[in-house]
Write an enzyme that holds these catalytic residues in place. Sequence first.
Site, mmCIF file in Angstrom:
data_model
loop_
_atom_site.group_PDB
_atom_site.id
_atom_site.type_symbol
_atom_site.label_atom_id
_atom_site.label_comp_id
_atom_site.label_asym_id
_atom_site.label_seq_id
_atom_site.Cartn_x
_atom_site.Cartn_y
_atom_site.Cartn_z
ATOM 1 N N GLN A 116 0.842 -1.202 0.000
ATOM 2 C CA GLN A 116 0.000 0.000 0.000
ATOM 3 C C GLN A 116 0.876 1.250 0.000
ATOM 4 O OE1 GLN A 116 -2.938 0.007 3.149
ATOM 5 N NE2 GLN A 116 -3.297 -2.173 2.966
ATOM 6 N N HIS A 120 2.495 5.130 -3.467
ATOM 7 C CA HIS A 120 2.863 6.551 -3.497
ATOM 8 C C HIS A 120 4.207 6.654 -4.204
ATOM 9 C CE1 HIS A 120 -0.382 7.799 -0.710
ATOM 10 N NE2 HIS A 120 -0.263 6.541 -0.322
ATOM 11 N N VAL A 128 14.876 -3.943 1.143
ATOM 12 C CA VAL A 128 15.699 -5.137 1.295
ATOM 13 C C VAL A 128 15.288 -6.160 0.242
ATOM 14 C CG1 VAL A 128 14.135 -6.177 2.991
ATOM 15 C CG2 VAL A 128 16.542 -6.840 2.939
ATOM 16 N N SER A 129 16.247 -6.838 -0.352
ATOM 17 C CA SER A 129 15.969 -7.789 -1.424
ATOM 18 C C SER A 129 16.048 -9.215 -0.898
ATOM 19 C CB SER A 129 16.968 -7.612 -2.569
ATOM 20 O OG SER A 129 16.805 -8.640 -3.529
ATOM 21 N N SER A 130 14.956 -9.951 -1.057
ATOM 22 C CA SER A 130 14.960 -11.355 -0.647
ATOM 23 C C SER A 130 15.599 -12.253 -1.699
ATOM 24 C CB SER A 130 13.530 -11.818 -0.349
ATOM 25 O OG SER A 130 12.677 -11.560 -1.452
ATOM 26 N N ARG A 131 16.051 -11.672 -2.812
ATOM 27 C CA ARG A 131 16.867 -12.434 -3.771
ATOM 28 C C ARG A 131 18.302 -12.546 -3.272
ATOM 29 N NH1 ARG A 131 16.724 -10.233 -9.640
ATOM 30 N NH2 ARG A 131 17.542 -12.329 -10.038
ATOM 31 N N ARG A 200 11.291 -17.816 -1.933
ATOM 32 C CA ARG A 200 10.535 -16.744 -1.273
ATOM 33 C C ARG A 200 9.094 -16.608 -1.753
ATOM 34 N NH1 ARG A 200 12.340 -11.193 -4.418
ATOM 35 N NH2 ARG A 200 12.083 -12.042 -6.513
ATOM 36 N N HIS A 218 5.899 18.125 0.582
ATOM 37 C CA HIS A 218 4.618 18.240 -0.118
ATOM 38 C C HIS A 218 4.029 16.860 -0.378
ATOM 39 C CE1 HIS A 218 1.561 18.927 -3.094
ATOM 40 N NE2 HIS A 218 2.290 18.396 -4.060
ATOM 41 N N ARG A 227 -3.206 8.206 4.237
ATOM 42 C CA ARG A 227 -2.907 7.052 5.082
ATOM 43 C C ARG A 227 -3.171 7.287 6.565
ATOM 44 N NH1 ARG A 227 -3.574 3.311 1.367
ATOM 45 N NH2 ARG A 227 -2.243 3.671 -0.469
#
Length: 305
Positions: A116, A120, A128-131, A200, A218, A227
């Site tokens: 979510q 924006h 963070v990359s789970s690869r 993953r 802004h 939000r």
Amino acid sequence: MTLRTLQAGVAVSIALDRVCFFCYNGAVAHCVVEAAEDILDRRFSVLDKGFVRLIDYLGGDARIVQAARVSYGAGTRTARDDAALIDFLLRNKHTSPFEQVVLTFHVRAPIFVARQWMRHRTARISEVSSRYSLLSHDCYVPQETSVAVQSTRNKQGRASEGISPEQQQEVRAAFEAQQKAACAAYDALIQKNIARELARINVPLSLYTEWYWQIDLHNLFHFLRLRASAHAQAEIRAYAEVIIEITRAVAPCATASFENHEKDGVQFSGREFAALKALLAGEGLSLEGKERARFEEKLRSGLQQ
């Protein structure tokens, strides 16, 4: 607040409480906000295992003021004048001066909140990359009081009333069991040397992820308007409320104006405004049907419909 400069020149200062402005030859250089300095790198806990940290910031209220006045070279005046100018800029949607202020956050949140959040797009994000990295087993489990059935009025949200404590405990136990099974399956694939980018793909949306998020004031206010709204999902709203307080430390006048005019304000359409004037004049309400219902709900709840 303190404004620092590396330029040579004659310093002129106007001290009001903790606010001190230094103007060199009509220019304002680097802005240091004491309240923001006090919370840099501090973790603000959100949900059960999440947090928000302010990593860095550029500018504050004084930067907004100087950006607005640069066209005619006016120096900094008083804190009251500055607050009035900021309020004028925000309520009249003069957005460029607010874009001069930039904040960088470190966020830890469940994946479903992150998805979510990243809608924006006017921000810079590094997640963070789970690869490359192994995933943790930290998953979000809602509090029992947060467990509710689907709302009959809001197609994308939960009902305001809860369910029985026994049902809430049952749902929480189901969440935890499913999360434990999914994480165990992930670990089993990793132990078999299956590629991390494949292992993953079945992890739950409740798993926590982390990212750096840099955004100008802004666009941050636009994020917070949506939000922090009562219409937003409770979990992302919890993060938004924390970020509002962090932002207040960086730019207190701008944040106060944002809350007054945008977060807690309501907009009326042309016909709604005409109806409001008619009511004030003691006349009847001409709106009908859904339009009338929306108008009356705005007046009753103070929420944008």
